[in-house]
Design a protein around this motif. Structure first.
Motif, mmCIF file in Angstrom:
data_model
loop_
_atom_site.group_PDB
_atom_site.id
_atom_site.type_symbol
_atom_site.label_atom_id
_atom_site.label_comp_id
_atom_site.label_asym_id
_atom_site.label_seq_id
_atom_site.Cartn_x
_atom_site.Cartn_y
_atom_site.Cartn_z
ATOM 1 N N PHE A 1 0.845 -1.195 0.000
ATOM 2 C CA PHE A 1 0.000 0.000 0.000
ATOM 3 C C PHE A 1 0.875 1.238 0.000
ATOM 4 N N ARG A 2 0.539 2.190 -0.836
ATOM 5 C CA ARG A 2 1.300 3.429 -0.919
ATOM 6 C C ARG A 2 0.437 4.618 -0.499
ATOM 7 N N LEU A 3 1.103 5.689 -0.108
ATOM 8 C CA LEU A 3 0.374 6.918 0.169
ATOM 9 C C LEU A 3 -0.383 7.345 -1.077
ATOM 10 N N GLU A 4 -1.627 7.705 -0.895
ATOM 11 C CA GLU A 4 -2.455 8.098 -2.039
ATOM 12 C C GLU A 4 -2.020 9.469 -2.548
ATOM 13 N N ARG A 5 -1.687 9.521 -3.827
ATOM 14 C CA ARG A 5 -1.280 10.799 -4.401
ATOM 15 C C ARG A 5 -2.501 11.675 -4.669
ATOM 16 N N PRO A 6 -2.329 12.994 -4.644
ATOM 17 C CA PRO A 6 -3.467 13.892 -4.866
ATOM 18 C C PRO A 6 -4.044 13.737 -6.271
ATOM 19 N N SER A 7 -5.346 13.942 -6.367
ATOM 20 C CA SER A 7 -5.998 13.961 -7.674
ATOM 21 C C SER A 7 -5.633 15.258 -8.391
ATOM 22 N N GLU A 8 -6.062 15.379 -9.643
ATOM 23 C CA GLU A 8 -5.765 16.598 -10.401
ATOM 24 C C GLU A 8 -6.362 17.826 -9.722
ATOM 25 N N ASP A 9 -7.604 17.717 -9.252
ATOM 26 C CA ASP A 9 -8.227 18.851 -8.566
ATOM 27 C C ASP A 9 -7.498 19.177 -7.265
ATOM 28 N N GLU A 10 -7.068 18.144 -6.545
ATOM 29 C CA GLU A 10 -6.334 18.369 -5.302
ATOM 30 C C GLU A 10 -4.979 19.014 -5.585
ATOM 31 N N GLU A 11 -4.338 18.602 -6.672
ATOM 32 C CA GLU A 11 -3.069 19.228 -7.053
ATOM 33 C C GLU A 11 -3.265 20.710 -7.341
ATOM 34 N N ARG A 12 -4.363 21.041 -7.993
ATOM 35 C CA ARG A 12 -4.638 22.445 -8.310
ATOM 36 C C ARG A 12 -4.766 23.267 -7.027
ATOM 37 N N VAL A 13 -5.417 22.707 -6.033
ATOM 38 C CA VAL A 13 -5.562 23.388 -4.747
ATOM 39 C C VAL A 13 -4.195 23.587 -4.088
ATOM 40 N N LEU A 14 -3.375 22.549 -4.095
ATOM 41 C CA LEU A 14 -2.052 22.636 -3.469
ATOM 42 C C LEU A 14 -1.175 23.668 -4.165
ATOM 43 N N LEU A 15 -1.212 23.681 -5.486
ATOM 44 C CA LEU A 15 -0.402 24.642 -6.235
ATOM 45 C C LEU A 15 -0.859 26.075 -5.966
ATOM 46 N N ALA A 16 -2.172 26.265 -5.916
ATOM 47 C CA ALA A 16 -2.695 27.605 -5.647
ATOM 48 C C ALA A 16 -2.268 28.085 -4.261
ATOM 49 N N LEU A 17 -2.337 27.205 -3.284
ATOM 50 C CA LEU A 17 -1.927 27.579 -1.932
ATOM 51 C C LEU A 17 -0.426 27.862 -1.864
ATOM 52 N N GLU A 18 0.372 27.013 -2.509
ATOM 53 C CA GLU A 18 1.822 27.204 -2.472
ATOM 54 C C GLU A 18 2.213 28.551 -3.069
ATOM 55 N N MET A 19 1.507 28.944 -4.117
ATOM 56 C CA MET A 19 1.836 30.209 -4.781
ATOM 57 C C MET A 19 1.344 31.425 -4.004
ATOM 58 N N HIS A 20 0.592 31.194 -2.935
ATOM 59 C CA HIS A 20 0.096 32.304 -2.115
ATOM 60 C C HIS A 20 0.509 32.130 -0.652
#
Length: 271
Positions: A166-185
């Motif tokens: 079992f591996r850590l679940e990677r973020p979905s595309e929508d979740e990645e968008r949220v993470l990128l938006a937060l990182e940039m702000h």
């Protein structure tokens, strides 16, 4: 209450510094000193350090618990740490911090793998204030001899670091968008409405607000986001792990890999 599990090798002061750091921040319930039980020079140094540390780190009339392992055996370290975490986390409901400052690569691999199997377990290292003090300077007579000796040390059979299927679940595309938006702000937002704006969507659309609310709930459950106290506006910020992951995503997409998988609304700001 916190339990510390400190692996003891040739380091001494840095282990004390790490314990003092956590002791000043939250009450300690117990300390385990995991030492090298082998009958060689490394085991000798480890046992001396463990003995002295058990006296220095005693508190409230209680000495640290000593646990002997073979730090060159992935299986032995895995089994010993697994037993400690089952007892402290599962049976006693405690939070555990594992100090992997002074141990082998085999043991470090076991520490990471076992720790991922339990909630409320973190790993830390104490970096040295002075790095490389034991390495001769390149312009000194001893450097060539040291360099030749170090680079010529032969290896044994590779030791695989066994990982669970079992591996850590990677973020979905929508979740990645949220993470990128937060990182940039700056890694945080004052409200879900602001976050939706950053992602170039309509914050007044109820369906979109509900979708982002579910996204945030999933990311919080994964330990990537933390919600603030104001439930109405839903402020959130990236956890330390979330920030590392967001920066990795930014680097990945900024290098142009698979850029078609993310919305162009986010990607231009990564260039």
């Amino acid at each position: 209450m916190v339990v510390l599990v400190c692996f003891v090798g040739h380091d001494y002061q840095r282990i004390i510094d790490g314990v003092n750091h956590w002791r000043a921040r939250e009450p300690l319930e117990n300390i385990y000193l995991v030492y090298d039980r082998k009958r060689d020079k490394y085991g000798y140094a480890s046992k001396l350090n463990a003995k002295d540390l058990s006296e220095v780190l005693a508190f409230a009339g209680q000495r640290p618990e000593l646990v002997g392992v073979n730090p060159q055996s992935y299986e032995d370290v895995f089994a010993s740490l697994y037993g400690i975490l089952r007892r402290e986390v599962d049976e006693r409901g405690r939070r555990v911090l594992v100090d992997a400052t002074s141990t082998t690569k085999e043991a470090y691999g076991a520490v990471v793998t076992v720790s991922l199997m339990f909630p409320n377990v973190s790993i830390y290292v104490v970096p040295p204030a002075e790095r490389g003090w034991y390495v001769p300077e390149p312009d000194t007579p001893g450097f060539e001899e040291w360099f030749h000796r170090v680079r010529s040390v032969r290896g044994l059979m590779p030791q695989e670091i066994y990982l669970p299927g079992f591996r850590l679940e990677r973020p979905s595309e929508d979740e990645e968008r949220v993470l990128l938006a937060l990182e940039m702000h700056g890694g945080k937002t004052d409200s879900i409405k602001t976050l939706i704006k950053w992602c170039n969507e309509d914050p007044n659309n109820p369906a979109i607000k509900n979708r982002y609310s579910r996204l945030i709930d999933r990311l919080v459950a994964k330990g990537i986001l933390v919600e603030g106290p104001a439930a109405k506006t839903k402020p959130v910020h990236l956890t330390s792990f979330g920030l590392v992951l967001a920066k990795a995503l930014k680097t990945y997409y900024g290098q142009g890999y698979e850029t078609h998988t993310l919305s162009s609304a986010i990607l231009p700001t990564l260039k």
